[in-house]
Design a protein around this motif. Structure first.
Motif, PDB file in Angstrom:
ATOM      1  N   TYR A  23     -40.046  29.255  75.832  1.00 19.58           N
ATOM      2  CA  TYR A  23     -40.277  30.637  75.403  1.00 19.58           C
ATOM      3  C   TYR A  23     -40.721  31.511  76.571  1.00 19.58           C
ATOM      4  CZ  TYR A  23     -42.619  34.703  73.469  1.00 19.58           C
ATOM      5  OH  TYR A  23     -43.018  35.990  73.225  1.00 19.58           O
ATOM      6  N   ALA A  24     -41.655  31.022  77.380  1.00 22.09           N
ATOM      7  CA  ALA A  24     -42.195  31.819  78.495  1.00 22.09           C
ATOM      8  C   ALA A  24     -41.098  32.191  79.477  1.00 22.09           C
ATOM      9  CB  ALA A  24     -43.310  31.048  79.195  1.00 22.09           C
ATOM     10  N   ASP A  25     -40.202  31.249  79.780  1.00 21.55           N
ATOM     11  CA  ASP A  25     -39.104  31.534  80.709  1.00 21.55           C
ATOM     12  C   ASP A  25     -38.123  32.530  80.094  1.00 21.55           C
ATOM     13  OD1 ASP A  25     -40.070  29.804  82.665  1.00 21.55           O
ATOM     14  OD2 ASP A  25     -38.962  28.084  81.866  1.00 21.55           O
ATOM     15  N   PHE A  26     -37.844  32.374  78.792  1.00 24.60           N
ATOM     16  CA  PHE A  26     -36.913  33.265  78.103  1.00 24.60           C
ATOM     17  C   PHE A  26     -37.409  34.710  78.190  1.00 24.60           C
ATOM     18  CE2 PHE A  26     -34.637  35.322  74.724  1.00 24.60           C
ATOM     19  CZ  PHE A  26     -33.493  34.576  74.481  1.00 24.60           C
ATOM     20  N   VAL A  27     -38.705  34.908  77.954  1.00 26.06           N
ATOM     21  CA  VAL A  27     -39.287  36.250  77.935  1.00 26.06           C
ATOM     22  C   VAL A  27     -39.483  36.796  79.339  1.00 26.06           C
ATOM     23  CG1 VAL A  27     -41.353  37.560  77.309  1.00 26.06           C
ATOM     24  CG2 VAL A  27     -40.380  35.923  75.694  1.00 26.06           C
ATOM     25  N   THR A  28     -40.029  35.984  80.230  1.00 26.85           N
ATOM     26  CA  THR A  28     -40.316  36.439  81.601  1.00 26.85           C
ATOM     27  C   THR A  28     -39.043  36.845  82.333  1.00 26.85           C
ATOM     28  OG1 THR A  28     -42.236  34.979  81.719  1.00 26.85           O
ATOM     29  CG2 THR A  28     -41.352  35.785  83.807  1.00 26.85           C
ATOM     30  N   LEU A  29     -37.980  36.074  82.112  1.00 25.94           N
ATOM     31  CA  LEU A  29     -36.733  36.335  82.830  1.00 25.94           C
ATOM     32  C   LEU A  29     -35.827  37.324  82.104  1.00 25.94           C
ATOM     33  CD1 LEU A  29     -36.102  32.663  83.951  1.00 25.94           C
ATOM     34  CD2 LEU A  29     -36.746  34.584  85.426  1.00 25.94           C
ATOM     35  N   GLY A  30     -36.153  37.651  80.841  1.00 21.09           N
ATOM     36  CA  GLY A  30     -35.418  38.709  80.153  1.00 21.09           C
ATOM     37  C   GLY A  30     -34.267  38.268  79.288  1.00 21.09           C
ATOM     38  N   GLY A  31     -34.273  37.021  78.834  1.00 23.00           N
ATOM     39  CA  GLY A  31     -33.238  36.594  77.905  1.00 23.00           C
ATOM     40  C   GLY A  31     -32.513  35.339  78.336  1.00 23.00           C
ATOM     41  N   GLU A  32     -31.561  34.912  77.480  1.00 25.80           N
ATOM     42  CA  GLU A  32     -30.867  33.643  77.691  1.00 25.80           C
ATOM     43  C   GLU A  32     -30.032  33.623  78.964  1.00 25.80           C
ATOM     44  OE1 GLU A  32     -27.221  31.194  75.609  1.00 25.80           O
ATOM     45  OE2 GLU A  32     -28.737  32.080  74.291  1.00 25.80           O
TER      46      GLU A  32
END
Length: 364
Positions: free
Chosen positions: A325-334
């Motif tokens: 989840y943290a990577d998905f949000v921090t990086l701005g999506g899939e």
């Protein structure tokens, strides 16, 4: 996958008010996590989780669907329920069908008459706990007689179950609920198969007056101490506040909570605590059609998580494309997470972590 929490309590403690407040959210304009009534005393409510809205925003999802818990408003209990007093038999049968108990305790003074004359939530908790333990003890004594006959005939499972049941009986006779028994990994299935009422996890819900919802009181503090000693959970709410909130829109509700010194509805605390009580975690799926939260028990494998969505996903499981989840949000999506090398390929042995964002590959 259904997880059922049974709401129990003595008469006049606010049990039905709490359940009705949950039910009322289905028509409230602010129902971001709507509750749907299944029959007059059963309903499902969405588990509040701020992560889901963020995922939906990044995924440009048309719909947002939270994961859910099922709540059952169980017939009120009176002393002697284990002997069939009041609606005792119905009460015990309904308890047997739920995964956890939400025990509403009266922690407010007032004109409403308490069934025992005075307000004492710890005493009330002991009343319900005792009735469940008595029912378990009587059930085990009957089953021990039956299993002993089987064991004499060479039934190995019966022999193993006898030893376990005798330990539970000793614990119950010492005045302790079955959930306090130290059960080994090998015994867990046998223990579950006993279907003991006092083995179910308990969340104590302290129902206080409106002006004590933010701080609690001496009664709720006594319950918190009891819960800590039992390795249970306790939350403080005002059922009266929750009933009023259910009739307000989002803006009015926020202003009302602020005026009382509260930062969120008490029902949200109850729902989250019930979720923790059952040992549940959340994973997500995100796409243009919907962002959705799903429930699994802690320790579930990736194929088991896939099976929650559809049995074909589990049967034909190939792999799980996974983003934290943290990577998905921090990086701005899939797409951005994938470009940054943060999408992992996980196999059948992978244990789901809370917050995993999954895309399952399968073939049937």
């Amino acid at each position: 996958m259904g997880f059922r929490c049974g709401i129990v309590g003595l008469p006049n403690v606010g049990k039905s008010t709490l359940f009705n407040a949950l039910t009322a959210t289905q028509t409230a304009e602010a129902a971001n996590y709507p509750f749907c009534t299944i029959d007059p005393n059963v309903g499902r409510v969405g588990v509040p989780d701020g992560r889901l809205a963020k995922l939906a925003e990044l995924g440009k999802s048309a719909k947002v669907i939270p994961t859910q818990l099922e709540f059952v408003d169980i017939a009120g209990l009176v002393r002697g329920a284990s002997k069939g007093e009041g609606l005792g038999n119905q009460f015990l049968a309904n308890i047997r069908e739920v995964d956890a108990i939400l025990h509403v305790l009266r922690c407010f003074e007032g004109e409403v008459t308490h069934v025992d004359g005075t307000v004492d939530p710890v005493r009330d908790a002991e009343t319900v706990k005792t009735e469940l333990m008595i029912a378990d003890l009587e059930s085990l004594e009957r089953r021990l007689e039956s299993q002993t006959k089987k064991a004499r005939g060479g039934d190995k499972e019966a022999k193993a179950q006898i030893g376990l049941m005798e330990r539970v009986v000793t614990l119950l006779e010492d005045g302790k609920p079955a959930r306090e028994l130290d059960v080994s990994a090998d015994e867990k299935k046998l223990f579950r198969d006993l279907q003991l009422l006092s083995a179910k996890p308990v969340l104590y819900v302290c129902n206080v007056a409106e002006d004590e919802a933010a701080t609690g009181n001496a009664h709720s503090e006594a319950v918190a101490e009891m819960a800590q000693a039992e390795a249970a959970e306790a939350v403080v709410i005002s059922a009266a506040i929750e009933a009023e909130l259910a009739q307000l829109d989002a803006e009015e509700g926020a202003e009302f909570l602020d005026s009382l010194g509260l930062d969120e509805a008490g029902l949200n605390k109850v729902i989250r605590a019930g979720y923790r009580l059952l040992g549940l975690i959340t994973f997500f799926t995100v796409g243009p059609k919907e962002a959705r939260a799903w429930t699994v028990t802690r320790g579930s494998t990736a194929p088991e998580a896939a099976g929650v969505i559809h049995t074909d996903f589990q049967r034909g499981f190939i792999r799980a494309e996974t983003i934290d989840y943290a990577d998905f949000v921090t990086l701005g999506g899939e797409t951005a997470a994938k470009d940054a090398g943060k999408m992992r390929q996980e196999g059948k042995e992978y244990r789901v972590k809370d917050g995993d964002v999954f895309h399952f590959r399968f073939n049937v």
